[in-house]
Design a protein around this motif. Structure first.
Motif, short mmCIF file in Angstrom:
data_model
loop_
_atom_site.label_atom_id
_atom_site.label_comp_id
_atom_site.label_asym_id
_atom_site.label_seq_id
_atom_site.Cartn_x
_atom_site.Cartn_y
_atom_site.Cartn_z
N TYR A 150 -73.47 -5.99 42.32
CA TYR A 150 -74.55 -5.08 42.68
C TYR A 150 -75.83 -5.88 42.86
CZ TYR A 150 -76.54 -5.35 37.93
OH TYR A 150 -77.12 -5.80 36.77
N VAL A 151 -76.75 -5.34 43.61
CA VAL A 151 -78.07 -5.93 43.79
C VAL A 151 -79.09 -4.82 43.63
CG1 VAL A 151 -77.89 -5.67 46.31
CG2 VAL A 151 -79.57 -7.24 45.34
N ALA A 152 -80.17 -5.11 42.91
CA ALA A 152 -81.21 -4.11 42.68
C ALA A 152 -82.57 -4.78 42.66
CB ALA A 152 -80.96 -3.40 41.35
N ASP A 153 -83.49 -4.25 43.45
CA ASP A 153 -84.88 -4.68 43.39
C ASP A 153 -85.61 -3.75 42.43
OD1 ASP A 153 -84.41 -6.67 45.18
OD2 ASP A 153 -85.31 -5.66 46.90
N VAL A 154 -86.23 -4.35 41.41
CA VAL A 154 -86.76 -3.53 40.31
C VAL A 154 -88.17 -3.96 39.92
CG1 VAL A 154 -84.41 -3.25 39.41
CG2 VAL A 154 -85.90 -5.01 38.44
N GLU A 155 -88.81 -3.06 39.19
CA GLU A 155 -90.03 -3.38 38.46
C GLU A 155 -89.70 -3.25 36.98
OE1 GLU A 155 -94.18 -1.12 37.54
OE2 GLU A 155 -93.65 -1.35 39.66
N GLY A 156 -90.12 -4.22 36.19
CA GLY A 156 -89.79 -4.17 34.79
C GLY A 156 -90.70 -5.04 33.96
N ASN A 157 -90.34 -5.21 32.70
CA ASN A 157 -91.08 -6.14 31.85
C ASN A 157 -90.13 -6.82 30.89
OD1 ASN A 157 -90.82 -4.37 29.50
ND2 ASN A 157 -92.41 -3.12 30.46
N GLY A 158 -90.51 -8.01 30.50
CA GLY A 158 -89.67 -8.81 29.61
C GLY A 158 -89.95 -10.28 29.82
N PRO A 159 -89.54 -11.12 28.87
CA PRO A 159 -89.84 -12.55 28.95
C PRO A 159 -89.19 -13.26 30.13
CG PRO A 159 -88.29 -12.09 27.16
CD PRO A 159 -88.78 -10.77 27.64
N VAL A 160 -88.13 -12.67 30.72
CA VAL A 160 -87.45 -13.34 31.83
C VAL A 160 -88.20 -13.17 33.15
CG1 VAL A 160 -85.17 -13.24 30.78
CG2 VAL A 160 -85.97 -11.34 32.20
N LEU A 161 -89.24 -12.36 33.20
CA LEU A 161 -90.05 -12.24 34.41
C LEU A 161 -91.19 -13.25 34.35
CD1 LEU A 161 -90.25 -8.39 35.03
CD2 LEU A 161 -88.98 -10.09 36.34
N ASP A 162 -90.81 -14.53 34.39
CA ASP A 162 -91.78 -15.61 34.26
C ASP A 162 -91.88 -16.47 35.51
OD1 ASP A 162 -89.32 -16.82 34.19
OD2 ASP A 162 -89.63 -17.91 32.31
N GLY A 163 -91.39 -15.96 36.65
CA GLY A 163 -91.48 -16.72 37.90
C GLY A 163 -90.36 -17.71 38.11
N GLU A 164 -89.35 -17.70 37.23
CA GLU A 164 -88.22 -18.61 37.39
C GLU A 164 -86.92 -17.80 37.45
OE1 GLU A 164 -88.46 -21.73 34.42
OE2 GLU A 164 -89.95 -22.77 35.64
N LEU A 165 -85.83 -18.48 37.77
CA LEU A 165 -84.52 -17.85 37.86
C LEU A 165 -83.87 -17.82 36.48
CD1 LEU A 165 -81.97 -16.82 39.41
CD2 LEU A 165 -81.39 -19.24 39.79
N HIS A 166 -83.25 -16.68 36.14
CA HIS A 166 -82.54 -16.56 34.87
C HIS A 166 -81.11 -16.10 35.15
CE1 HIS A 166 -86.01 -16.99 32.09
NE2 HIS A 166 -86.66 -16.67 33.20
N LEU A 167 -80.15 -16.84 34.58
CA LEU A 167 -78.73 -16.53 34.73
C LEU A 167 -78.17 -16.24 33.35
CD1 LEU A 167 -77.81 -19.51 37.09
CD2 LEU A 167 -78.20 -17.15 37.78
N ALA A 168 -77.60 -15.06 33.19
CA ALA A 168 -77.07 -14.66 31.88
C ALA A 168 -75.58 -14.42 31.95
CB ALA A 168 -77.79 -13.39 31.39
N LEU A 169 -74.85 -15.05 31.02
CA LEU A 169 -73.40 -14.88 30.92
C LEU A 169 -73.10 -14.24 29.58
CD1 LEU A 169 -72.34 -18.45 32.14
CD2 LEU A 169 -72.51 -16.38 33.51
N ASP A 170 -72.35 -13.16 29.61
CA ASP A 170 -72.06 -12.45 28.37
C ASP A 170 -70.62 -11.97 28.42
OD1 ASP A 170 -72.07 -11.07 26.04
OD2 ASP A 170 -73.87 -9.93 26.46
N GLU A 171 -69.72 -12.77 27.82
CA GLU A 171 -68.28 -12.50 27.88
C GLU A 171 -67.88 -12.36 29.35
OE1 GLU A 171 -67.70 -9.15 25.32
OE2 GLU A 171 -68.04 -10.33 23.51
N ALA A 172 -67.43 -11.19 29.78
CA ALA A 172 -67.00 -11.04 31.17
C ALA A 172 -68.12 -10.53 32.06
CB ALA A 172 -65.80 -10.09 31.26
N ASP A 173 -69.33 -10.39 31.50
CA ASP A 173 -70.44 -9.83 32.26
C ASP A 173 -71.35 -10.95 32.77
OD1 ASP A 173 -71.78 -7.78 33.41
OD2 ASP A 173 -72.27 -6.74 31.55
#
Length: 303
Positions: free
Chosen positions: A190-213
């Motif tokens: 899926y792809v989603a353009d969003v507005e949000g808040n959190g530490p990962v919105l720092d102008g860099e790319l974040h890749l998260a791996l969580d078991e099969a997710d």
């Protein structure tokens, strides 16, 4: 039925590939026609990143720096596993000493196309929209094409060369019969353009791996804006067609302390790997997605 004068090059498809070809020909004083079956340019985009090699070509056209000024540069990527940051990759120096553009650039395809359309307009040139290629024949002197306009009028035209820049469902490729061998990966994203808040919105790319997710968070222009790309597990084809943002697992996002406040656009897609048997047949050429499609990971093409 009407006829049109001969042009050196007919470009079929006014996406980034067709637009850049048009700009390149214009820079060299070569006349062309640029047509696209869509009556309007796209307003959404799965394609997001422009690589250094594309910017190097753009520098030859004198448009690299204006594009970069309108885009988002990022020079780092963070790898998260089960809510904990495991590594940060420095990407800004990846091509240092090799390319004048050692960073990665985020520029959604709809804005990218608008930028290129604007550059053509500065030259007094534009795509002819609502014009569909219906037929193509060749001889030793050139090509003859049949073009259908939005009002139903059919035009016969001639061109010395035809450039098929008309995407994965290319009509030029269909007429040439080059085939499009390959397949489709089973994973649905899926792809989603969003507005949000959190530490990962720092102008860099974040890749998260969580078991099969899995989820990737790309920086976007504008405060609190980002693009999420994630995978969907266990859904049937029927379910996938009806999926909405509310149906997507938020487990990884919660572990990243990322709150989505608003969703501007959401879509699902498969990744394909296909290639035409050849990219040229006589005076007709296949360019971009008309000739090959593949995973965007490591892709060195337009967006």
């Amino acid at each position: 039925m009407s006829s049109s004068p001969n042009v050196p090059v007919l470009i079929v498809g006014a996406g980034p590939t067709g637009l850049v070809l048009a700009l390149t020909l214009a820079k060299r004083g070569v006349r062309f026609r640029l047509i696209d079956k869509a009556t309007e340019a796209g307003t959404s985009s799965r394609a997001l990143v422009i690589h250094a090699r594309t910017l190097e070509f753009y520098e030859q056209l004198g448009i690299a720096e204006p594009l970069i000024e309108d885009a988002v540069k990022f020079s780092g990527a963070h790898l998260w596993v089960k809510g904990r940051e495991r590594a940060r990759l420095i990407l800004g120096d990846l091509g240092k000493g090799i390319s004048p553009f050692p960073f990665l650039t985020v520029y959604p395809q709809d804005r990218h196309e608008a930028f290129l359309v604007g550059r053509l307009a500065e030259l007094g040139l534009a795509a002819e929209r609502g014009v569909t290629l219906e037929g193509l024949t060749q001889d030793a002197d050139g090509t003859t094409v049949q073009l259908r306009h939005a009002d139903g009028r059919v035009e016969t035209g001639t061109a010395r060369y035809v450039a098929g820049c008309d995407g994965a469902r290319s009509k030029v490729r269909e007429i040439l019969g080059t085939g499009f061998e390959g397949g489709t990966y089973p994973t649905v994203f899926y792809v989603a353009d969003v507005e949000g808040n959190g530490p990962v919105l720092d102008g860099e790319l974040h890749l998260a791996l969580d078991e099969a997710d899995f989820v990737a968070i790309f920086p976007m222009a504008g405060a609190g804006r980002g693009r999420l790309v994630g995978q969907i597990n266990g859904a049937t084809d029927e379910q996938i067609r009806k999926l909405k943002w509310e149906d997507v697992s938020k487990n990884v996002l919660r572990r990243l302390n990322f709150d989505v406040l608003k969703v501007f656009w959401f879509s699902t897609y498969h990744i394909h790997h296909r290639v035409a048997s050849h990219f040229r047949q006589g005076r007709a050429f296949l360019l971009g997605d008309a000739g090959h499609i593949h995973s965007p990971v490591g892709g060195q093409g337009m967006n």
